[in-house]
Design a protein around this motif. Structure first.
Motif, PDB file in Angstrom:
ATOM      1  N   GLY A 274      61.094 -38.239 -13.323  1.00  0.00           N
ATOM      2  CA  GLY A 274      60.003 -39.332 -12.688  1.00  0.00           C
ATOM      3  C   GLY A 274      60.952 -39.959 -11.818  1.00  0.00           C
ATOM      4  O   GLY A 274      61.903 -40.383 -10.871  1.00  0.00           O
ATOM      5  N   TYR A 275      59.777 -40.888 -11.173  1.00  0.00           N
ATOM      6  CA  TYR A 275      60.375 -42.515 -10.177  1.00  0.00           C
ATOM      7  C   TYR A 275      61.082 -41.166  -9.173  1.00  0.00           C
ATOM      8  O   TYR A 275      60.789 -40.352  -8.984  1.00  0.00           O
ATOM      9  N   LEU A 332      60.076 -40.462 -18.801  1.00  0.00           N
ATOM     10  CA  LEU A 332      61.006 -41.451 -17.746  1.00  0.00           C
ATOM     11  C   LEU A 332      61.949 -41.869 -17.040  1.00  0.00           C
ATOM     12  O   LEU A 332      62.089 -42.765 -18.497  1.00  0.00           O
ATOM     13  N   ARG A 890      58.270 -34.229 -11.536  1.00  0.00           N
ATOM     14  CA  ARG A 890      56.812 -35.666 -11.970  1.00  0.00           C
ATOM     15  C   ARG A 890      55.949 -36.005 -10.598  1.00  0.00           C
ATOM     16  O   ARG A 890      54.633 -36.761 -10.664  1.00  0.00           O
ATOM     17  N   SER A 904      49.085 -35.886 -15.336  1.00  0.00           N
ATOM     18  CA  SER A 904      50.829 -36.083 -14.745  1.00  0.00           C
ATOM     19  C   SER A 904      51.740 -36.691 -15.410  1.00  0.00           C
ATOM     20  O   SER A 904      52.739 -36.562 -14.382  1.00  0.00           O
ATOM     21  N   VAL A 906      52.962 -38.704 -17.005  1.00  0.00           N
ATOM     22  CA  VAL A 906      53.716 -39.552 -16.765  1.00  0.00           C
ATOM     23  C   VAL A 906      52.821 -40.417 -18.509  1.00  0.00           C
ATOM     24  O   VAL A 906      54.064 -41.864 -18.973  1.00  0.00           O
ATOM     25  N   GLN A 907      52.382 -40.379 -19.229  1.00  0.00           N
ATOM     26  CA  GLN A 907      51.704 -40.949 -20.793  1.00  0.00           C
ATOM     27  C   GLN A 907      51.013 -39.762 -21.176  1.00  0.00           C
ATOM     28  O   GLN A 907      50.844 -38.245 -20.477  1.00  0.00           O
ATOM     29  N   ALA A 908      50.919 -39.558 -23.054  1.00  0.00           N
ATOM     30  CA  ALA A 908      50.522 -39.051 -23.267  1.00  0.00           C
ATOM     31  C   ALA A 908      48.706 -38.066 -22.893  1.00  0.00           C
ATOM     32  O   ALA A 908      48.194 -39.249 -21.868  1.00  0.00           O
ATOM     33  N   CYS A 909      48.286 -37.431 -22.578  1.00  0.00           N
ATOM     34  CA  CYS A 909      47.328 -37.070 -22.621  1.00  0.00           C
ATOM     35  C   CYS A 909      46.177 -36.343 -23.195  1.00  0.00           C
ATOM     36  O   CYS A 909      46.644 -35.045 -23.907  1.00  0.00           O
TER      37      CYS A 909
ATOM     38  N   HIS B 157      60.592 -47.628  -6.317  1.00  0.00           N
ATOM     39  CA  HIS B 157      59.700 -46.128  -6.569  1.00  0.00           C
ATOM     40  C   HIS B 157      58.299 -47.120  -7.181  1.00  0.00           C
ATOM     41  O   HIS B 157      57.180 -47.324  -6.658  1.00  0.00           O
ATOM     42  N   MET B 170      54.220 -45.541 -13.079  1.00  0.00           N
ATOM     43  CA  MET B 170      53.207 -44.347 -12.134  1.00  0.00           C
ATOM     44  C   MET B 170      51.970 -44.451 -13.522  1.00  0.00           C
ATOM     45  O   MET B 170      52.763 -44.509 -14.694  1.00  0.00           O
ATOM     46  N   GLY B 171      50.883 -44.166 -12.772  1.00  0.00           N
ATOM     47  CA  GLY B 171      50.061 -42.960 -13.930  1.00  0.00           C
ATOM     48  C   GLY B 171      48.924 -43.513 -13.635  1.00  0.00           C
ATOM     49  O   GLY B 171      47.973 -43.328 -14.351  1.00  0.00           O
ATOM     50  N   THR B 207      52.944 -39.564  -6.460  1.00  0.00           N
ATOM     51  CA  THR B 207      52.612 -40.052  -6.986  1.00  0.00           C
ATOM     52  C   THR B 207      51.903 -41.345  -6.032  1.00  0.00           C
ATOM     53  O   THR B 207      51.483 -42.137  -6.423  1.00  0.00           O
ATOM     54  N   GLU B 463      41.370 -44.344 -22.144  1.00  0.00           N
ATOM     55  CA  GLU B 463      41.956 -44.285 -23.430  1.00  0.00           C
ATOM     56  C   GLU B 463      41.281 -46.327 -24.335  1.00  0.00           C
ATOM     57  O   GLU B 463      42.710 -46.572 -24.032  1.00  0.00           O
TER      58      GLU B 463
END
Lengths: 1028, 482
Positions: A274-275, A332, A890, A904, A906-909, B157, B170-171, B207, B463
């Motif tokens: 990521g990043y 990440l 990512r 994505s 990036v986090q729990a989905c 980033h 991100m996200g 992203t 969420e």
């Protein structure tokens, strides 16, 4: 969908740009760049009403005041700002922004400033009558008199209460009685039918058998049934047929793949960091394999939980249990140049806490990162108590052969042990004396703790990042640069530093075990620069010359002296051992300074390790130590600390590995009996665990735990009170049984039968995947902002059932899919749309679009292109592997996955979107792999297949949809076939393009092209990517 | 008649033609949204991209956002600092450096770096520009120049994501996602949120135009400036438009038959998506066909000039105008390569040579066509650059500047912003804001405001939380609005 809503997270202050209020004065430059995030200090006693001039009593004077004015917001249910004023310990501990009561000191008690309206953040209570002077005087007197708070007073309500349904424990539920008992197949149906009967709604009829087998196949394995499977099931009218089908599908290894993908969504799985850099993670898939295996062998959910949260902490943890902790490694990682490692590390820990909160408890604990949760009973302190569980781990990549290879691996390791025994049996000449000498070397080195280094300026300058290790060393991972500098910047109180020791250390993460990052494990230290100044004059660092240098070993042509010769562009110290298949030996250099570094007060010290050889000849793991001993004492000190430590262990107590390491070091360093050394090292290099084998990303707990502090407003630089590992008070207490409050205890706490969330959340997820919607349709949030269950008693019954079934995922799924509720038709009932547009009452099954991966799987399965084989590394999107195995970068999510709402990562989905867009149409119509599928399907079911046109069309259609086409469907498709064939007869070159190259080619190309087009049309029908 | 039944009764053809904007017809179904059992209707019967009314009267309808990525140097372009040359080569006192975090600068030996640029005032407003942007400078009286931007992250980033999504991780959905989510699209054959990327790819890739937790409907669509404008837009080899049409007709017929049987309106959405895909296939080639443009226009943009990068950037600018004309809500043009740790003087000469002419031509072209009033053009970046030279070890000479989140400049034109305004100020080194600070959240709040959206009311529930573009902050900069 634009909703007018309250601002949901109003307290997270942004540091204001700073010097606005200060103005600035360039002539002195004094004001430029001053960060003003410091919070206003307390006002002292100025402005506070005088204290009551009598002795106050807590119960009679203070408690009523607090109860009347404070408890509504700072009590057991709300705890605003993380503060409770109804329980002694909590009140004295304070809230998100620290203590509010300083016994004995009114001036330092924020409580008084708030009620007196002296605090810049406003008066308390914020609504209603402010406290009068007399009342404040009582509080002041109470505090000045020591804030006595008898244990007995208000102690009873210490537990945090919540009336929210999800925080109540799961109680046993009896399935209700129903009128239409004949419809009921198992207790699930009673809950659903009772509700429908109350509403006067009849359930839907059972779906037809073709729909049932396709639904089951898709839900359980993600793949369509073959036409033969459909035929067999449709014609098997025995009452056991359905159960047998369920049994077969649960036993299919494809089951593990399908349900693993659901879990991967929660774990934010990806194959890259990521990043910006977004480096590939070559070992990530090993954990995915573990998930597939675990689900296929139906590992009970409580063990599944335990292994992932804390497999490494289990006594005698198996390799697979350690691999399971890879769950957390899906965080990440920012490897951009110049990043603040500690900041990124804290982000990672927070991410791990949030993910565990979402995945197991469906709690948005992350909302409490900066301030206490606005809606749910989670204080900021509790967030950092959860954080403390995850704050003392290191990321490691360990050798992890697949289970089927572990036998070989273990045999290899045993053989290696024998080889080691043989190797250490003989001692080279002079070995014993040398060991003794090393053991007796005076201990003169000071290794600063990594915290002593100034972050982030110790970082390498081209973007390499140095990850602090527990032993004071820094490990460089992932970012391998050709040329670099490591800068160790330190403020130290040491006086009279005479020497510096640089250790190049081996590590299992480095090529051939290191110590360098070059492909052969080597490095070249071009130059070492030493600078220092008194701490008071940091902009004028003075260079300190190095008088002499000694190393335990230097490669020919790369003497250690070259690292202090003033040449920073090339040459330097290297440690290659010629003709060796591996390195894996620690190296050490000791520098003696021309004059000691000696300043009044503290010194600012900078050691620069210049590495300019290129081709990644950089240090992989490095540790710098200092000495203040007399320069004469430095003679003979160029021995790595690890070797010194082993030598210091009495011979009888040295392990086999230690003995082998000691001898290897000796032989490598003094080149005694080179043949034996080379032979043994080859043995090592080829042994399991070193040579090209599979690795896994895991967690390892540190021996020395990091202390955890609350981060004021979420800012990692602003440390608040220290906290211990703990769980939110609204949930049952953590049981440690006298042991550590560690991740293992946390895992056990989660799956304790008394935990109100874990089982409910887990069964709701399973339900979500079998019905397209959960009983709670916010599977991410069981907190007060979440949905209420459509069938609360059913949810609780299932939660209880899960435990009764021994947490067997397969048995739970079997229960649900065998119910009449599950087996209903999914056709929309127009008459019910007004009353129940979202089908919460479950008067039918749902129909919904398949996931991105499963949509792809349909094309590959129907065409027969899909590669067999379960598990393994991730592959590019053009490989016809199941969607689950597609490599996930990512920063560049595959466009097909992205347009079909893959997460994505990036986090729990917990719940994917199911959008419906023209880009999806373009993908399925025109994407390479999808067109290739159409070609292959047209070939296999069309132009190479024999038989009547109609039966070929039927076969083709069934491979995609499981059902037989209707007469009208057939008519449309054959009409299309004829028109397209005629069209391509006029455009023969086009027809060739459609069919593509392939051997043997078709006899009639326009006909074959027509088959391709028909296959493409059928594959693009709505129902192919819809689970009915 | 019951609205749903009415809806059901419509044939596909009718419902595609009776409603303006094609699938906008599905908005009919929003009428159907009835309270279900215990929950409001949230089943997406409606076209999520149907044009929606803003919260209040908008000033802007479209946005063209230039993201000059890497961190443009404010002190070399927009914010003149004569002191830099005066103090060049001198260190800053420790008290100033205390607590500052840099990506690369070694504090102990850092020195102020001068700038060879000459600044001049332009237009009636007297707005300052350096000699690197002679064309953009002619727009002075149309620009709202902000010199007091600041942000938190000091790595690319996170900072880029911050500028795009209001949050440094991100996200989250990006600007274009929020706009299309809030306002829908006014274009029925192109996506509402388009990304152009002349030159090398932007760091962090997709992203930067992610829809985060929103449905993929709101994700930016990357358009190529040559070849297939959109991924998978072209038919596979041998599949001609005629065969595509025949195929889609058959798909629609079978889907509709299924629809009559299953009665799920979602199938109508699928049919509509396939139709829209077909229209996009026709519209995109038209979009990139410049044969109808006047020669003077092509020349003004510099379509034929210089090197490949220059031509591609010019093409992107013209494409942006053509997209805005067709109703595309948000056009995001990225150009990477502004991260000048070294060689800043040459680098800026080259980069400005790429962007100066076409950006100025675009703004003028929009203005001349009466489109500037409703089109917001933004020159943005993720952070600024330090007045101190980047002195990392190993650099032969100090020739560049490090990242600086504490102060940077950006400008806007059109879309209801005040022309000729220079807003905010930094200290004599351009290091910190000393007047009228503007956080990225404030900038976003203002941008949404120009589009008639209240940044506190435009929320997306995910969420357990209502998320906003402006996270938990944001202030509308009323001073910027004409």
């Amino acid at each position: 969908m634009v909703r007018i809503a309250v601002i949901s997270c109003p307290h997270r202050g942004r540091p204001h740009p700073v010097n606005v209020a200060l103005g600035y004065a360039l002539m002195t430059l004094a004001a430029v760049g001053v960060h003003a995030s410091e919070r206003p200090g307390l006002a002292g006693v100025t402005g506070l009403p005088p204290a009551a001039s009598r002795a106050v009593d807590f119960s009679t004077d203070v408690e009523p005041l607090l109860a009347a004015n404070c408890h509504e917001c700072h009590g057991s249910e709300t705890r605003k700002g993380g503060l409770r004023l109804d329980v002694r310990e909590e009140a004295l501990l304070g809230g998100d922004s620290g203590a509010v009561i300083a016994p004995g000191s009114a001036g330092e008690s924020r409580l008084l400033h708030r009620v007196a309206g002296l605090d810049p953040e406003g008066i308390m209570p914020p609504k209603g009558e402010p406290l009068n002077i007399e009342q404040i005087g009582i509080l002041r007197a109470w505090i000045e008199q020591g804030a006595e708070w008898p244990e007995s007073a208000m102690g009873a309500g210490a537990e945090v209460r919540s009336r929210h349904w999800a925080f109540q424990s799961v109680e046993p539920v009896e399935p209700p009685g129903v009128k239409e008992a004949a419809w009921v197949r198992n207790p699930i149906d009673r809950f659903v039918l009772a509700r429908l009967e109350r509403e006067g709604i009849e359930p839907s009829p059972e779906a037809d058998r073709v729909t049932l087998i396709r639904r089951l196949s898709l839900d359980l394995t993600g793949l369509p049934p073959s036409p033969a499977d459909v035929e067999a099931f449709a014609s098997d009218t025995s009452p056991e047929a359905y159960g047998r089908l369920v049994e077969r599908l649960l036993g299919s290894p494809r089951f593990g793949e399908q349900w693993a993908r659901h879990w991967l969504d929660l774990a934010r799985y990806a194959d890259s960091d990521g990043y910006e850099k977004d480096f590939h993670r070559p070992h990530a898939w090993r954990w995915r394999n573990w998930v597939i295996d675990s689900i296929n062998r139906d590992q009970p959910f409580d063990e599944f939980t335990r292994d992932q949260l804390a497999g490494d902490l289990l006594p005698d943890a198996t390799l697979e249990q350690r691999v399971a902790t890879g769950f957390h490694r899906n965080s990440l990682l920012n490897r951009e140049g110049g990043v603040d490692i500690e900041e990124d590390r804290t982000k990672i820990v927070k991410d791990r806490v949030n993910t565990v909160g979402t995945a197991w408890m469906a709690l948005t604990v992350g909302c409490a990162e900066c301030h206490s949760h606005k809606y749910d009973p989670i204080t900021q302190r509790e967030f950092y108590q959860l954080y403390a569980f995850f704050n003392s781990t290191d990321d490691r990549d360990i050798p992890a052969p697949l289970p089927r290879e572990q036998g070989t691996w273990r045999r290899g390791m045993s053989a290696l042990d024998l080889a080691k025994e043989a190797y250490v049996a003989d001692e080279p000449d002079g070995f014993e004396a040398w060991v003794e000498e090393v053991a007796e070397l005076p201990d003169i080195w000071v290794t600063p703790a990594v915290e002593d280094y100034e972050l982030p300026t110790f970082g390498a300058n081209n973007g390499a990042n140095l990850y602090p290790q527990e032993d004071g060393s820094f490990l460089v991972t992932g970012m391998v640069e050709n040329k670099t500098h490591y800068i160790m910047m330190l403020n130290t109180a040491l006086r009279g530093i005479t020497g510096i020791r640089i250790e190049a250390m081996t590590d299992e993460m480095l090529p051939r075990l290191g110590p360098g990052w070059a492909t052969n494990g080597n490095f070249v230290l071009t130059e070492v620069l030493v600078e220092a100044s008194p701490l008071t004059a940091v902009t004028a660092l003075e260079a300190y010359g190095v008088g002499s240098v000694a190393a335990d070993y230097s490669q020919e042509g790369f003497p250690v002296g070259a690292a202090i010769d003033g040449v920073t562009t090339n040459g330097g110290w290297a440690v290659d051992l010629p003709e060796l298949p591996m390195h894996g030996v620690d190296r050490c250099a000791v520098l003696t300074l021309k004059k000691p570094i000696d300043h009044e007060g503290e010194s600012r010290l900078k050691v620069s390790l210049v590495q300019h050889e290129g081709k990644s000849h950089t240090l992989g793991r490095v540790r710098v130590s200092y000495t203040t001993s007399e320069p004469e004492m430095l003679a003979g000190q160029a021995v790595p600390q690890r070797i010194r430590d082993i030598a210091g262990v009495p011979e009888a107590r040295r392990t086999l590995d230690q003995r082998a390491e000691l001898k290897r070091y000796y032989q490598a360093t003094f080149q005694s009996d080179v043949d034996e050394f080379v032979e043994f090292t080859k043995r090592l290099a080829e042994s399991p665990g070193v040579k090209g084998e599979v690795r896994a990303q895991v967690l390892a707990e540190r021996d020395i735990l990091r202390p955890t502090h609350l981060h004021v407003r979420g800012n990692f630089l602003e440390k608040g009170a220290e906290v211990e590992p703990g769980t939110p008070a609204v949930l049952p207490p953590l049981k440690t049984g006298g042991g550590e409050a560690d991740r293992l205890a946390l895992a056990k706490w989660l799956v304790d039968p008394g935990h109100p969330l874990t089982a409910r959340v887990a069964v709701n997820r399973v339900w979500h995947h079998l019905f397209g919607e959960g009983l709670v349709n916010t599977p991410a949030d069981f907190g007060t902002q979440g949905d209420t269950p459509s069938h609360p008693e059913l949810l609780d019954w299932l939660a209880g059932e899960y435990a009764r079934l021994g947490w067997s995922r397969k048995e739970l799924i079997r229960r649900i899919v065998e119910s009449a509720t599950y087996r209903q038709a999914s056709a929309v009932r127009e008459a019910l749309l007004d009353r129940d547009v979202n089908n919460r009452l479950l008067a039918r099954q749902n129909r919904f679009r398949l996931s991105a991966e499963n949509a792809r799987d349909q094309f590959l399965a129907a065409s027969g292109l899909m590669e067999a084989g379960i598990g393994g590394p991730s592959v590019g999107s053009e490989r016809p592997r199941r969607g689950l195995y597609q490599q996930i970068k990512r920063a560049q999510i595959d466009p097909m996955l992205a347009v079909f709402d893959a997460p994505s990562t990036v986090q729990a989905c917990p719940k994917r979107q199911r959008s419906n867009t023209p880009l999806q149409a373009l993908t399925l119509l025109n994407g390479d792999l999808f067109m290739r599928s159409a070609r292959e399907l047209g070939r296999a079911a069309g132009w190479v297949a024999g038989g009547e046109m109609e039966s070929r069309l039927c076969e083709l259609f069934q491979r995609c949809t499981a059902r037989e086409p209707t007469t009208e469907d057939l008519k449309d498709l054959s009409a299309l076939w004829t028109r397209v064939r005629d069209y391509y007869r006029e455009e023969p070159e086009r027809a060739v393009e459609v069919v593509g190259a392939g051997e043997p080619g078709p006899r009639d190309v326009p006909e074959a092209a027509a088959w391709t087009v028909v296959a493409r049309v059928v594959l693009n029908l709505d129902e192919v990517i819809t689970r009915e | 008649m019951d609205p749903l039944k009415e809806h059901v009764a419509l044939t596909r053809r009718e419902f595609l033609t009776t409603a303006a904007g094609g699938i906008g017809g599905l908005a009919l179904a929003s009428l159907l949204a009835r309270e279900g059992v215990g929950a409001p209707a949230d089943r997406r019967l409606i076209n999520p991209l149907a044009a929606k009314a803003p919260h209040f009267a908008p000033r802007a309808r479209n946005c063209i956002f230039f993201f000059l990525s890497g961190g443009t140097s404010q002190v070399d372009l927009f914010d003149p600092k004569p002191k830099l040359n005066e103090l060049a080569g001198q260190p800053l006192p420790p008290s100033v450096l205390e607590g500052l975090r840099f990506a690369f600068i070694q504090k102990d030996s850092a020195r102020v770096m001068g700038s060879p640029r000459t600044f001049r005032q332009h237009g009636e407003s007297g707005m300052y520009f350096s000699d690197l942007l002679p064309n953009v400078a002619t727009l002075a009286d149309d620009l709202c120049m902000v010199r007091s931007m600041h942000t938190e992250p000091f790595n690319h980033h996170p900072a880029t994501i911050m500028m795009n999504s209001g949050f440094d991780r991100m996200g989250r959905p990006t600007l274009g996602s929020w706009l299309t989510y809030g306002l829908g699209s006014e274009c029925d054959d192109l996506p509402g949120y388009v990304v152009l990327e002349p030159g090398p790819g932007i760091r962090g890739g997709a992203t930067n135009w992610s829809c985060g937790f929103m449905p993929s409907t709101y994700e930016g669509v990357l358009f190529g400036t040559r070849g297939d404008a959109v991924h998978n837009l072209g038919n596979p080899p041998g599949i001609t438009t005629a065969v595509q049409r025949m195929s889609l007709d058959t798909i629609a017929r079978l889907n509709e038959r299924r629809r009559r049987h299953i009665k799920d309106p979602e199938i109508d959405s699928r049919v509509s998506s396939y139709e829209l895909a077909f229209r996009m296939q026709k519209a995109a080639p038209d979009l990139i066909d410049f044969s109808g443009e006047r020669g003077a226009t092509l020349e003004a943009y510099g379509i034929e000039r210089g090197d490949d990068l220059q031509r591609r950037f010019s093409t992107s600018c013209l494409l942006a105008r053509r997209m805005v004309e067709r109703g595309v809500r948000f056009v995001n043009i990225y150009m990477d390569g502004w991260d000048h740790h070294g060689g800043i003087n040459d680098g800026l000469v080259r980069n400005c040579g790429v962007v100066d002419q076409p950006i100025a031509a675009l703004v003028k072209d929009l203005k001349q066509r009466g489109l500037l009033e409703s089109t917001l053009v933004v020159w943005g970046t993720e952070f600024g650059r330090t007045p101190l030279g980047d002195n990392r070890i190993g650099m032969a000479a100090v020739t560049g500047r490090d990242h600086q989140p504490s102060a940077f400049s950006l400008w806007m034109a059109g879309g209801g912003v005040k022309g000729g305004l220079t807003y905010g100020a930094t200290d004599d080194l351009g290091m910190n804001v000393v007047r009228d600070p503007v956080h990225i959240n404030d900038f976003h709040a203002t941008l949404l405001h120009l589009f008639g959206l209240d940044h506190e009311a435009l929320t997306y529930h995910f969420e357990g939380r209502d998320y906003r573009l402006t996270d938990v902050a944001g202030r509308v900069m009323g001073e910027w609005i004409a």
